[in-house]
Structures are given as structure tokens and as C-alpha cells.
Write a protein that holds these residues in place. Structure first.
Motif: not given
Length: 458
Positions: A159-164, A175-177
Motif C-alpha cells: 500500500r502507498l504510505a498513508d500520508t493523508t 512523502v517529499w517533493s
């Protein structure tokens, strides 16, 4: 980076042994793109869509395979298909797709990185790599940062890390941009000025993050990555999370003004003097100590607070046995197993023609008549982190720019992505099967051989 000595104790490993075995889509070679020696003949039929089941097999139950004799002279490449990721030894991770991935059906990724960490007594797998934005064929001249996936077992579900909860309005898993520059506050920098997006008349929008690695060290999450050739400054940097693996991440103090290490003249000709630093940064940890590993022969110990390296200039070098002449190498990575240190590099195996008409495969410098064939993983072994390291050997064909890791059962794996930029996997008939989040089993040749290879045929 963790190593195999940091695996589960016996009780925990036994408890987890019932987790489902590995099974997913394998990526395999098809017909050869160019001539190769008879010993390196390429399997005639294979497909990325083939379903494979790679059985779980305890590391303790294996018989030690033998080291293969090395091609002579030093610097020749071993191109035998036993060292390829194949249907019987590898598979592509079923990472959760983002909207941009659905047409392809697989995440497009380079520099695939996977690791397994013990967090709160349970295994947590992480995956990341270099990704591209919709509308671009590659991750340049810009991409939109770093994505992370997690799973409780290697076969998933991933699963995509839950950054919501960190960024409700941003794409999940990111997670970073450079686009997070607006989150900078007094005393907390998320994006430094040299990492921000910028534009010029030739390339338009520029700026990106390449080759990230995720690490769990002393109870904190770190990401080591680099800005690439189109950034304001090119080089490696480190982020630290104020929360879990999903972040929020901030930049460490040592990178507020520039990447790690000193600048030098390097990279493509359009990079301005003074802007180029060492790329492909990684982290190696052992006990309570951690080191920065830089492309392709430098290292430095981190300060105890992990905010910078101890000696920012004049970085020490690994004691290696280079080829003559030494070609361009990438993706330096250190892995420890059974008391030995394995220094992994990525090198282009170039094919050329010998005087007798046979094909020569070697880690040569670029020259007329030498054709990029495969992006290989080459490895050297040492008794200490610094070296001296042994002569290098071919550990995996087409598996370059990868990392080695140990799963929660104690079994050994390497990542691979199959480089679509040149060589075998750039061919139009197979480029669709390249740039994938692949993993391939490794085999150890025991305390006497002390080599790690892609798992070969029995």
C-alpha cells in the motif's frame, strides 16, 4: 541500511514462518537484443505477465553453492543467463497503483529500493525508487518527488504510505517533493533553495529527486536521496521524519546550503561548475553508528545527532580494486552478511567483438564499437566496512543500481528494475517490461566462498 545480522530472533522468525509464500508477476528476458557468447544465450520465451511462484526456502536449509570462476582478465563481465532475474527466482512487487500507473498496470520505477525493518516487534517492508510524472517518458528534467509503499510481507499487499493525515490534499504516498517548499518554517526546512523547482529556456521546468532509500535507525525514519542532473545543485541529501514512515519529513542541517561532500566537475556538460556533488547517497548502519555511502567510492560517518556528517570535506574512500581503466560506476551500496561486507555497484556491461569474431562482455569505458548491453550489479567483499575489498564479480545481470536486503524469514534478496535507458531493456519489444519494482532471490556461497549471487539454476 540494515544488514542480515539485524534480523529477527529465532522465536520471532518461527512465529512468522507461516506467512504466505511469494507469488507474483515475474519479469524475464526474452530474445537477445544483440550477439552474446554461447554460454550467455538468452532464454527464448518469457514475459512480464507470466505468473510465477517463488517458493519460500529457509536460508539455514540451503546447501552452499560454489563460486563461479571469474572471467579473465579482470574486468570482463559474466553474462550467463543463470545470473538474470528469471521466472523461477524473481517477481515484480504488486505495488499499489497510483492514477498515473493504471494504464501501464505496473508502477514505472527506476533504482528500485526495498528493505525490511523490525518496528514494534513486527516486520515492516518499505519500497521506493525514482518515479516519473504523467506526460514524461523519464524522471527528468523534473519529477514530483519521493513516493513510499509499505507492506507486512514481501508479497504484499503493498500500500502507498498513508500520508493523508500529513497532507490531506496531496497525492497519497508522496512523502517529499520540491512542491512542499511552502511548508518551510523558521527552524524547520522541508525544501532547501537548491532543491526547489526552477525553469530555464532550454529545459523548461527543472528539479527532481532520484534514487531514494528509506531507513529505520535508532527509532527514527530517514530518507537518503539525491537531486539529479537538472537541479540547481546536483547531489545527495537526507531527510528525517518527525513521525512515522509517512512523515512529515524535514531536511537535516547539513544539507540546508548544499548536498553532502564537496563539489567537483562531473556529469553532463550543461551542469554549471560548482553545482555537481556526489549522487546516489545511501546509509549504512551498524549498532548505534551510521555512515553515508556516496557514489561511487566515498563514505563518511554521521554525527551522533544524525544532522550532518562528521567530516564534510575530504571524505575517505573505500579501499577498492578498480578496473583498468575504471568505467563510470553508480549506486554504491554496502550490505553486511555473516561478518562480511558486500560493496555493490552498478556498471554497464558493454559488448564488443574480439579479434576472432566472438563477443566480448566487459565493464569497459565507453568507446567506439562497445555497445551497452546490460546494467549489471557488481560486488566486492571485505572483512571491514572500509576495506580492502576483493576484486569485483558479476552478481546479477541487468540488476544494476539495486540494494540487497534480508526478509523476515532470514532469506536474502536483491532489487532490480531493468534499465530502459539503453541496452537490452531499451529495445522497443521489451521496454514495456523494464523500469519495474522487481526483487530476485540471492544465494550465499558459504563461509569459504563468501559471495552473494542472484540465485542460479541448480
Amino acid at each position: 541500511m540494515t544488514h542480515s545480522e539485524n534480523s529477527f530472533p529465532v522465536g520471532r522468525r518461527s512465529l512468522l514462518a507461516g506467512v504466505a509464500g511469494v507469488g507474483a508477476a515475474a519479469v524475464l528476458p526474452t530474445a537477445a537484443a544483440q550477439a552474446a557468447p554461447a554460454a550467455a544465450s538468452v532464454p527464448a520465451s518469457a514475459t512480464a505477465a507470466a505468473t510465477a511462484s517463488v517458493p519460500a526456502k529457509s536460508a539455514s536449509s540451503r546447501r552452499y553453492p560454489r563460486n563461479w570462476p571469474d572471467p579473465e582478465p579482470y574486468g570482463l563481465a559474466d553474462a550467463r543467463t543463470d545470473l538474470w532475474p528469471r521466472e523461477d527466482n524473481s517477481f515484480v512487487l504488486p505495488l499499489e497503483l497510483r492514477p498515473r500507473d493504471k494504464e501501464r498496470g505496473t508502477v514505472w520505477i527506476r533504482d528500485t529500493y526495498v528493505n525490511c525493518f523490525v518496528v514494534d516487534g513486527r516486520p515492516l517492508y518499505v519500497a521506493t525508487g525514482t518515479t516519473r510524472v504523467p506526460g514524461l517518458e523519464v524522471a527528468a528534467p523534473w519529477n514530483d518527488g519521493i513516493f513510499v509503499w509499505t507492506a507486512r510481507s514481501l508479497e504484499g499487499p503493498w500500500r502507498l504510505a498513508d500520508t493523508t493525515r500529513v497532507r490531506p490534499d496531496a497525492e497519497k504516498g508522496k512523502v517529499w517533493s520540491p512542491e512542499f517548499v511552502g511548508e518551510n518554517t523558521a527552524g524547520r526546512t522541508v525544501v532547501a533553495p537548491w532543491q526547489e523547482y526552477w525553469t530555464d529556456d532550454k529545459y523548461g521546468k527543472r528539479g527532481h529527486a532520484w534514487a531514494p532509500e528509506v531507513h529505520y535507525f535508532r527509532g527514527k525514519w530517514y530518507i537518503v536521496a539525491c537531486t539529479g542532473d537538472y537541479a540547481k545543485k546536483v547531489g545527495s541529501f537526507m531527510l528525517v521524519s518527525d513521525g512515522g514512515v509517512e512523515g512529515p519529513y524535514r531536511l537535516v542541517e547539513g544539507n540546508l546550503e548544499k548536498p553532502f561532500g564537496e563539489s567537483f566537475i562531473g556529469g553532463p556538460g550543461f551542469i554549471e561548475p560548482g553545482a555537481y556533488h556526489h549522487i546516489d547517497g545511501g546509509l549504512y548502519s551498524e549498532g548505534d553508528d551510521a555512515w553515508l555511502v556516496l557514489h561511487n567510492n566515498l563514505y563518511a560517518k554521521f554525527r551522533d545527532d544524525m544532522e550532518d556528517i562528521v567530516t564534510p570535506t575530504d571524505l575517505p574512500k573505500f579501499q577498492q580494486q578498480p578496473y583498468s581503466p575504471e568505467p563510470y560506476l553508480e549506486g554504491a551500496y554496502v550490505f553486511k552478511h555473516k561478518g562480511k561486507y558486500f560493496l555493490v555497484h552498478a556498471a554497464w556491461n558493454r559488448a564488443s567483438v574480439n579479434a576472432d569474431g566472438t563477443t566480448r562482455h566487459a565493464y569497459d569505458v565507453a568507446a567506439t564499437g562497445r555497445v551497452q548491453y546490460q546494467y549489471d550489479a557488481i560486488v566486492a567483499v571485505a572483512d571491514t566496512f572500509e576495506g580492502p575489498y576483493s576484486e569485483r564479480y558479476t552478481a546479477g545481470v541487468g540488476a544494476g543500481h539495486n540494494n540487497f536486503f534480508t526478509d523476515h524469514r532470514g532469506d536474502l534478496w536483491a532489487t532490480y528494475f531493468l534499465n530502459p535507458a539503453a541496452g537490452y531493456w531499451s529495445n522497443a519489444s521489451r521496454v514495456g517490461d523494464a523500469a519495474v519494482p522487481g526483487v530476485v532471490r540471492l544465494e550465499w556461497t558459504g563461509p569459504e566462498g563468501n559471495r552473494l549471487y542472484v540465485q542460479r539454476r541448480k
